[in-house]
Scaffold this motif. Structure first.
Motif, mmCIF file in Angstrom:
data_model
loop_
_atom_site.group_PDB
_atom_site.id
_atom_site.type_symbol
_atom_site.label_atom_id
_atom_site.label_comp_id
_atom_site.label_asym_id
_atom_site.label_seq_id
_atom_site.Cartn_x
_atom_site.Cartn_y
_atom_site.Cartn_z
ATOM 1 N N GLU A 1 0.852 -1.198 0.000
ATOM 2 C CA GLU A 1 0.000 0.000 0.000
ATOM 3 C C GLU A 1 0.889 1.251 0.000
ATOM 4 O O GLU A 1 0.642 2.215 -0.740
ATOM 5 N N LEU A 2 1.952 1.203 0.815
ATOM 6 C CA LEU A 2 2.850 2.359 0.877
ATOM 7 C C LEU A 2 3.587 2.561 -0.448
ATOM 8 O O LEU A 2 3.879 3.692 -0.831
ATOM 9 N N PHE A 3 3.867 1.478 -1.150
ATOM 10 C CA PHE A 3 4.492 1.596 -2.476
ATOM 11 C C PHE A 3 3.596 2.443 -3.390
ATOM 12 O O PHE A 3 4.064 3.360 -4.078
ATOM 13 N N ALA A 4 2.295 2.162 -3.353
ATOM 14 C CA ALA A 4 1.371 2.954 -4.185
ATOM 15 C C ALA A 4 1.307 4.389 -3.674
ATOM 16 O O ALA A 4 1.409 5.342 -4.443
ATOM 17 N N ASN A 5 1.157 4.534 -2.371
ATOM 18 C CA ASN A 5 0.975 5.878 -1.785
ATOM 19 C C ASN A 5 2.181 6.784 -1.960
ATOM 20 O O ASN A 5 2.035 7.973 -2.200
ATOM 21 N N GLU A 6 3.347 6.212 -1.803
ATOM 22 C CA GLU A 6 4.551 7.056 -1.807
ATOM 23 C C GLU A 6 5.234 7.096 -3.170
ATOM 24 O O GLU A 6 5.832 8.088 -3.535
ATOM 25 N N HIS A 7 5.166 6.010 -3.927
ATOM 26 C CA HIS A 7 5.898 5.961 -5.196
ATOM 27 C C HIS A 7 4.975 6.321 -6.372
ATOM 28 O O HIS A 7 5.194 7.290 -7.083
ATOM 29 N N LEU A 8 3.910 5.536 -6.493
ATOM 30 C CA LEU A 8 3.012 5.749 -7.633
ATOM 31 C C LEU A 8 2.281 7.088 -7.535
ATOM 32 O O LEU A 8 2.057 7.761 -8.544
ATOM 33 N N TYR A 9 1.892 7.451 -6.331
ATOM 34 C CA TYR A 9 1.148 8.699 -6.142
ATOM 35 C C TYR A 9 1.909 9.877 -6.756
ATOM 36 O O TYR A 9 1.356 10.655 -7.524
ATOM 37 N N TRP A 10 3.207 9.979 -6.454
ATOM 38 C CA TRP A 10 3.977 11.130 -6.929
ATOM 39 C C TRP A 10 4.257 11.057 -8.419
ATOM 40 O O TRP A 10 4.358 12.085 -9.090
ATOM 41 N N ARG A 11 4.380 9.818 -8.953
ATOM 42 C CA ARG A 11 4.545 9.721 -10.409
ATOM 43 C C ARG A 11 3.253 10.195 -11.081
ATOM 44 O O ARG A 11 3.279 10.824 -12.126
ATOM 45 N N GLY A 12 2.118 9.894 -10.435
ATOM 46 C CA GLY A 12 0.830 10.377 -10.951
ATOM 47 C C GLY A 12 0.756 11.895 -10.892
ATOM 48 O O GLY A 12 0.272 12.548 -11.827
ATOM 49 N N VAL A 13 1.236 12.482 -9.802
ATOM 50 C CA VAL A 13 1.240 13.947 -9.681
ATOM 51 C C VAL A 13 2.079 14.541 -10.818
ATOM 52 O O VAL A 13 1.685 15.504 -11.477
ATOM 53 N N TYR A 14 3.216 13.931 -11.070
ATOM 54 C CA TYR A 14 4.105 14.429 -12.137
ATOM 55 C C TYR A 14 3.391 14.362 -13.490
ATOM 56 O O TYR A 14 3.386 15.334 -14.244
ATOM 57 N N LEU B 1 4.845 -0.610 -13.268
ATOM 58 C CA LEU B 1 3.867 -1.503 -13.904
ATOM 59 C C LEU B 1 4.423 -2.927 -13.985
ATOM 60 O O LEU B 1 3.709 -3.905 -13.721
ATOM 61 N N ASP B 2 5.730 -3.050 -14.316
ATOM 62 C CA ASP B 2 6.363 -4.387 -14.328
ATOM 63 C C ASP B 2 6.281 -5.013 -12.940
ATOM 64 O O ASP B 2 5.993 -6.199 -12.784
ATOM 65 N N ALA C 1 -3.520 -0.270 -5.195
ATOM 66 C CA ALA C 1 -3.157 -0.405 -6.610
ATOM 67 C C ALA C 1 -4.339 -0.010 -7.496
ATOM 68 O O ALA C 1 -4.187 0.725 -8.477
ATOM 69 N N ALA C 2 -5.528 -0.480 -7.120
ATOM 70 C CA ALA C 2 -6.714 -0.221 -7.949
ATOM 71 C C ALA C 2 -7.175 1.229 -7.841
ATOM 72 O O ALA C 2 -7.978 1.686 -8.656
ATOM 73 N N ALA C 3 -6.694 1.950 -6.839
ATOM 74 C CA ALA C 3 -7.009 3.375 -6.740
ATOM 75 C C ALA C 3 -6.003 4.194 -7.548
ATOM 76 O O ALA C 3 -6.360 5.216 -8.123
ATOM 77 N N HIS C 4 -4.753 3.741 -7.584
ATOM 78 C CA HIS C 4 -3.725 4.553 -8.242
ATOM 79 C C HIS C 4 -3.581 4.255 -9.735
ATOM 80 O O HIS C 4 -3.342 5.167 -10.523
ATOM 81 N N LEU C 5 -3.687 2.986 -10.137
ATOM 82 C CA LEU C 5 -3.435 2.674 -11.556
ATOM 83 C C LEU C 5 -4.415 3.381 -12.508
ATOM 84 O O LEU C 5 -3.989 3.906 -13.537
ATOM 85 N N ARG D 1 -3.706 -7.889 -18.506
ATOM 86 C CA ARG D 1 -3.827 -8.657 -17.246
ATOM 87 C C ARG D 1 -3.924 -7.725 -16.055
ATOM 88 O O ARG D 1 -4.642 -7.962 -15.089
ATOM 89 N N LEU D 2 -3.164 -6.636 -16.146
ATOM 90 C CA LEU D 2 -3.179 -5.657 -15.056
ATOM 91 C C LEU D 2 -4.524 -4.911 -15.045
ATOM 92 O O LEU D 2 -5.097 -4.662 -13.979
ATOM 93 N N CYS D 3 -5.027 -4.593 -16.247
ATOM 94 C CA CYS D 3 -6.327 -3.913 -16.327
ATOM 95 C C CYS D 3 -7.428 -4.824 -15.767
ATOM 96 O O CYS D 3 -8.295 -4.368 -15.002
ATOM 97 N N ALA D 4 -7.369 -6.112 -16.125
ATOM 98 C CA ALA D 4 -8.391 -7.044 -15.639
ATOM 99 C C ALA D 4 -8.305 -7.166 -14.122
ATOM 100 O O ALA D 4 -9.327 -7.261 -13.419
ATOM 101 N N TYR D 5 -7.087 -7.137 -13.609
ATOM 102 C CA TYR D 5 -6.888 -7.197 -12.146
ATOM 103 C C TYR D 5 -7.557 -5.998 -11.458
ATOM 104 O O TYR D 5 -8.271 -6.156 -10.457
#
Ligand SMILES: N[C@@H](CCC(=O)N[C@@H](CS)C(=O)NCC(=O)O)C(=O)O
Length: 250
Positions: free
Chosen positions: A98-111, A172-173, A198-202, A223-227
């Motif tokens: 969860e923290l991976f999404a919150n701290e890593h993905l979140y900021w890439r999304g902001v960018y 994504l990998d 993951a499903a909130a950030h992707l 596969r990721l979209c279906a997930y």
């Protein structure tokens, strides 16, 4: 226990909320079945929360802020359905994802949304409330300036576009590898906070056509979209738009 009240930025364009942390708490509440009501902030959204950020959850006379802390609290409650793994190490991994999404993905999304110039113009058009015309341009410029200042403060705002895009591909990998044969992350048979995050950030990558590059990279991974669709289904919600999962998008 009294009904919980969740304040989030209201959903549009096929997502419960344009804000990933708001969406994550919404998914977790839907899954665990704690009686709740979802409201949009009245007036200045920042007044709805002591930290001036959403989501905020009013529960038992307290207002809880920060999506990770809110999930910590929900996890500790007796709810009709629990997502928490029994084994402590599994529980720790669930929270770390969860923290991976919150701290890593979140900021890439902001960018992607606010720092890349073409995307920032689209973000302003789609995400800001409809201010009257003379104010609109000014509010838009201020919002972009604030988001970029925060991104620089965090560090990511100083990275090149290529570097951030490389991070996104690696993330994504990473998710594909962690999904394995599924159905949920780490091949678990039911979703947990890792999956809500993951499903909130992707889906922010495909959200409202803001970042065409990121949308393509996600859609290349069915596969990721279906997930992601499976996590929404487990919460009795339709899959988000833009993932190619709904018949109208076929
Ligand atoms: N780490 C916090 C992040 C919360 C957050 O940054 N929320 C944003 C929306 S995505 C917000 O309320 N922004 C309003 C503002 O910055 O004024 C969490 O996970 O809840």
């Amino acid at each position: 226990m009294a009904e919980a009240v969740l304040t989030i930025y209201p959903g549009r364009d096929g997502l419960p909320s344009p804000s990933p942390p708001c969406t994550k708490v919404f998914l977790a509440l839907r899954y665990c079945g704690l009686p709740h009501r979802v409201v949009a902030p009245k007036g200045d959204p920042r007044r709805a929360s002591p930290t001036r950020r959403l989501p905020a959850l009013a529960l038992g006379g307290e207002v809880l802020c920060d999506s990770v802390r809110i999930l910590d609290r929900l996890e500790a409650l007796e709810t009709p359905r629990s997502w928490a793994p029994k084994e402590p190490r599994e529980r720790a991994r669930d929270r770390a994802w969860e923290l991976f999404a919150n701290e890593h993905l979140y900021w890439r999304g902001v960018y992607l949304r606010w720092v890349e110039p073409e995307n920032a113009a689209r973000t302003v058009r789609r995400v800001l409330p409809p201010f009257p015309a003379p104010l609109r341009a000014l509010v838009g410029r201020l919002a972009v300036r604030t988001a970029r200042r925060r991104a620089r403060g965090q560090g990511i705002g100083l990275f090149s576009r290529e570097r951030v895009r490389d991070d996104v591909l690696r993330a994504l990998d990473t998710y594909e590898e962690a999904l394995g044969e599924g159905p949920f992350l780490e091949e678990r048979d039911r979703p947990g906070r890792a999956d809500f995050a993951a499903a909130a950030h992707l889906p922010q990558f495909t959200y409202a056509g803001i970042s065409p590059w990121a949308a393509e990279r996600l859609r290349e991974r069915p596969r990721l979209c279906a997930y992601v669709g499976r996590v929404y289904e487990a919460c009795d919600l339709p899959a988000p738009d833009g993932l190619g999962l709904r018949s109208e998008q076929a």
